[in-house]
Design an enzyme around this catalytic site. Sequence first.
Site, PDB file in Angstrom:
ATOM      1  N   LYS A   1      39.170  68.112 -13.617  1.00 58.05           N
ATOM      2  CA  LYS A   1      40.637  68.040 -13.803  1.00 58.05           C
ATOM      3  C   LYS A   1      41.324  67.543 -12.527  1.00 58.05           C
ATOM      4  O   LYS A   1      42.201  66.684 -12.578  1.00 58.05           O
ATOM      5  CB  LYS A   1      41.221  69.435 -14.160  1.00 58.05           C
TER       6      LYS A   1
ATOM      7  N   ARG B   1      46.947  79.098 -18.053  1.00 60.50           N
ATOM      8  CA  ARG B   1      45.534  79.421 -18.218  1.00 60.50           C
ATOM      9  C   ARG B   1      45.336  80.555 -19.222  1.00 60.50           C
ATOM     10  O   ARG B   1      44.216  80.940 -19.489  1.00 60.50           O
ATOM     11  CB  ARG B   1      45.013  79.881 -16.864  1.00 60.50           C
TER      12      ARG B   1
ATOM     13  N   ARG C   1      29.861  70.124  -5.492  1.00 62.58           N
ATOM     14  CA  ARG C   1      31.183  69.817  -4.911  1.00 62.58           C
ATOM     15  C   ARG C   1      31.233  70.231  -3.431  1.00 62.58           C
ATOM     16  O   ARG C   1      30.761  71.285  -3.047  1.00 62.58           O
ATOM     17  CB  ARG C   1      32.278  70.565  -5.673  1.00 62.58           C
TER      18      ARG C   1
ATOM     19  N   ARG D   1      33.274  75.585  -1.660  1.00 60.89           N
ATOM     20  CA  ARG D   1      34.344  76.530  -1.989  1.00 60.89           C
ATOM     21  C   ARG D   1      33.764  77.915  -2.252  1.00 60.89           C
ATOM     22  O   ARG D   1      32.702  78.028  -2.866  1.00 60.89           O
ATOM     23  CB  ARG D   1      35.076  76.036  -3.240  1.00 60.89           C
TER      24      ARG D   1
ATOM     25  N   ARG E   1      33.937  82.651 -13.572  1.00 66.15           N
ATOM     26  CA  ARG E   1      34.994  81.677 -13.922  1.00 66.15           C
ATOM     27  C   ARG E   1      34.773  81.114 -15.322  1.00 66.15           C
ATOM     28  O   ARG E   1      35.722  80.919 -16.075  1.00 66.15           O
ATOM     29  CB  ARG E   1      35.014  80.538 -12.896  1.00 66.15           C
TER      30      ARG E   1
HETATM   31  P1  AP5 Z   1      37.023  68.669  -9.737  1.00 67.89           P
HETATM   32  O1  AP5 Z   1      37.891  67.505 -10.030  1.00 67.89           O
HETATM   33  O2  AP5 Z   1      37.166  69.348  -8.411  1.00 67.89           O
HETATM   34  O3  AP5 Z   1      37.032  69.717 -10.949  1.00 67.89           O
HETATM   35  P2  AP5 Z   1      38.169  70.714 -11.465  1.00 67.89           P
HETATM   36  O4  AP5 Z   1      38.106  70.703 -12.963  1.00 67.89           O
HETATM   37  O5  AP5 Z   1      39.475  70.405 -10.818  1.00 67.89           O
HETATM   38  O6  AP5 Z   1      37.538  72.056 -10.928  1.00 67.89           O
HETATM   39  P3  AP5 Z   1      38.193  73.347 -10.272  1.00 67.89           P
HETATM   40  O7  AP5 Z   1      36.996  74.195  -9.896  1.00 67.89           O
HETATM   41  O8  AP5 Z   1      39.128  73.016  -9.170  1.00 67.89           O
HETATM   42  O9  AP5 Z   1      38.924  73.955 -11.469  1.00 67.89           O
HETATM   43  P4  AP5 Z   1      39.264  75.419 -11.652  1.00 67.89           P
HETATM   44  O10 AP5 Z   1      40.070  75.334 -12.910  1.00 67.89           O
HETATM   45  O11 AP5 Z   1      38.154  76.395 -11.683  1.00 67.89           O
HETATM   46  O12 AP5 Z   1      39.953  75.784 -10.294  1.00 67.89           O
HETATM   47  P5  AP5 Z   1      41.448  76.073  -9.864  1.00 67.89           P
HETATM   48  O13 AP5 Z   1      41.598  75.507  -8.521  1.00 67.89           O
HETATM   49  O14 AP5 Z   1      42.426  75.696 -10.929  1.00 67.89           O
HETATM   50  O15 AP5 Z   1      35.494  68.154  -9.888  1.00 67.89           O
HETATM   51  C1  AP5 Z   1      34.396  69.009  -9.624  1.00 67.89           C
HETATM   52  C2  AP5 Z   1      33.302  68.198  -8.899  1.00 67.89           C
HETATM   53  O16 AP5 Z   1      32.802  67.199  -9.769  1.00 67.89           O
HETATM   54  C3  AP5 Z   1      33.774  67.456  -7.634  1.00 67.89           C
HETATM   55  O17 AP5 Z   1      32.763  67.504  -6.676  1.00 67.89           O
HETATM   56  C4  AP5 Z   1      34.010  66.018  -8.124  1.00 67.89           C
HETATM   57  O18 AP5 Z   1      33.812  65.076  -7.079  1.00 67.89           O
HETATM   58  C5  AP5 Z   1      32.956  65.890  -9.201  1.00 67.89           C
HETATM   59  N1  AP5 Z   1      33.383  65.019 -10.304  1.00 67.89           N
HETATM   60  C6  AP5 Z   1      34.633  64.947 -10.843  1.00 67.89           C
HETATM   61  N2  AP5 Z   1      34.653  64.038 -11.839  1.00 67.89           N
HETATM   62  C7  AP5 Z   1      33.392  63.549 -11.921  1.00 67.89           C
HETATM   63  C8  AP5 Z   1      32.769  62.580 -12.756  1.00 67.89           C
HETATM   64  N3  AP5 Z   1      33.457  61.930 -13.707  1.00 67.89           N
HETATM   65  N4  AP5 Z   1      31.459  62.314 -12.579  1.00 67.89           N
HETATM   66  C9  AP5 Z   1      30.753  62.960 -11.641  1.00 67.89           C
HETATM   67  N5  AP5 Z   1      31.265  63.872 -10.789  1.00 67.89           N
HETATM   68  C10 AP5 Z   1      32.579  64.167 -10.942  1.00 67.89           C
HETATM   69  O19 AP5 Z   1      41.490  77.690  -9.833  1.00 67.89           O
HETATM   70  C11 AP5 Z   1      40.705  78.418  -8.903  1.00 67.89           C
HETATM   71  C12 AP5 Z   1      41.005  79.919  -9.086  1.00 67.89           C
HETATM   72  O20 AP5 Z   1      42.406  80.186  -8.817  1.00 67.89           O
HETATM   73  C13 AP5 Z   1      40.778  80.499 -10.492  1.00 67.89           C
HETATM   74  O21 AP5 Z   1      39.412  80.847 -10.702  1.00 67.89           O
HETATM   75  C14 AP5 Z   1      41.706  81.734 -10.465  1.00 67.89           C
HETATM   76  O22 AP5 Z   1      41.127  82.794  -9.732  1.00 67.89           O
HETATM   77  C15 AP5 Z   1      42.913  81.216  -9.679  1.00 67.89           C
HETATM   78  N6  AP5 Z   1      43.956  80.630 -10.550  1.00 67.89           N
HETATM   79  C16 AP5 Z   1      44.453  79.364 -10.469  1.00 67.89           C
HETATM   80  N7  AP5 Z   1      45.384  79.161 -11.412  1.00 67.89           N
HETATM   81  C17 AP5 Z   1      45.481  80.324 -12.119  1.00 67.89           C
HETATM   82  C18 AP5 Z   1      46.255  80.707 -13.245  1.00 67.89           C
HETATM   83  N8  AP5 Z   1      47.124  79.861 -13.838  1.00 67.89           N
HETATM   84  N9  AP5 Z   1      46.080  81.969 -13.730  1.00 67.89           N
HETATM   85  C19 AP5 Z   1      45.220  82.835 -13.169  1.00 67.89           C
HETATM   86  N10 AP5 Z   1      44.455  82.525 -12.073  1.00 67.89           N
HETATM   87  C20 AP5 Z   1      44.569  81.273 -11.567  1.00 67.89           C
END
Ligand code: AP5
Length: 250
Positions: A43, A122, A161, A194, A205
Amino acid sequence: MSKQKNHREPWLKGTTAEHCDVAPQAVQHPYRLVLLGAPGVGKGTQAELISERLGACHLSTGDIFRAAKNLNPCDRTPAIEAALGYMKRGELVPDETVINIVRERLDCVRCRGGFLLDGFPRTVPQAEALGQLLISENLKLDAVLSYDLPIEQIVSRLSGRRTCATCKAVFHVTTLPPKMEGVCDNCGGKLIIREDDRPEAIRARMEAYERSTAPLIEYYRHKGLLRSIPAHGTPEEIYERTAVALARKH
Ligand code: AP5
C-alpha cells in the site's frame, strides 16, 4: 529507486496546514481515496506512486506513530505512548486514539490536492467515524482501492523490507535493493528492519487484519466504492491496474 518521503509535517506532527511542505496543487480533480490491504501488500509503495502522479497527499496513520517514536519521551502523550506498545506487538491501536489523531489533522483531509488514506480506516468503527467526518466537511470518497495478494508473497515482501532510519524511504532486499547493502540511496542513512516486521509481530498483524480490517472490504463494496486490484507484479504494473480501476465507474 526508492524515493525520500516528503515531510508532511501537518500530518505527521499534527501542526497546522501553514507548515505544510507539500504545496497543495489546485488540481482539476482532487482524488480522495482509501487504500486497503493486508500488512505488507504494498500500500505504501502504491501510495507514493499515486501521490506523485495524481497529486494527492499520502496520509498514513502508521507513519504518524513511527514519527512519534522519534519524539523525546516527555513530548509523547500517554495515548501515543500506549499506541507505540500496541504497534510494537503488531496489535491495532484503540479506535478512539486513532480517530482522535485523524480529527486533529482535519486540515490534511480538507487539502484541495486530495488525499490517500493508508492504514485508516482499519475497523468498521473507524470507517463510520471517517464517514461522519467527511459528511461534516462536505467531502466524498472517490474510491476505496483494495490490494489483494496471496499470503506467502505478502510475507516475503514484509520479511525483505528495509526502511531508512533517517528519511524513512522503503527498500526490499531482492525486489528493490539499495545500491550499497544496508545504506539508504537517498540520504546515506542506515537501513533497518521495522520493529513490527519480526515474525511474531507479523503473525499478530495478519490476525488483526483478518479479524478487524478485512470486513471493510464488504463494508465499502456495499457502498459501491470498492475497487479490487490484484497486487502481483512490479509496483509499476500494479499502478497501471490502479489507474484503470480509477477510470472505471464501478
Ligand atoms: P510496503 O509498500 O511497505 O507495504 P505496506 O502495505 O505499506 O505495508 P505496511 O507494513 O506499512 O502496512 P501496515 O498496514 O501493516 O502498516 P501501517 O504502517 O499502516 O511494501 C512492503 C515491502 O514490499 C517493501 O519492502 C516494498 O519495497 C516491497 N514491495 C512493495 N510493492 C512490491 C511489489 N509490487 N513487488 C515486490 N516488492 C514490493 O501500520 C503499522 C501499525 O500501526 C499497525 O500494525 C497498528 O499497530 C498501527 N496502526 C496504524 N494505523 C492504525 C489504525 N487505523 N488503527 C489501529 N492501529 C493502527
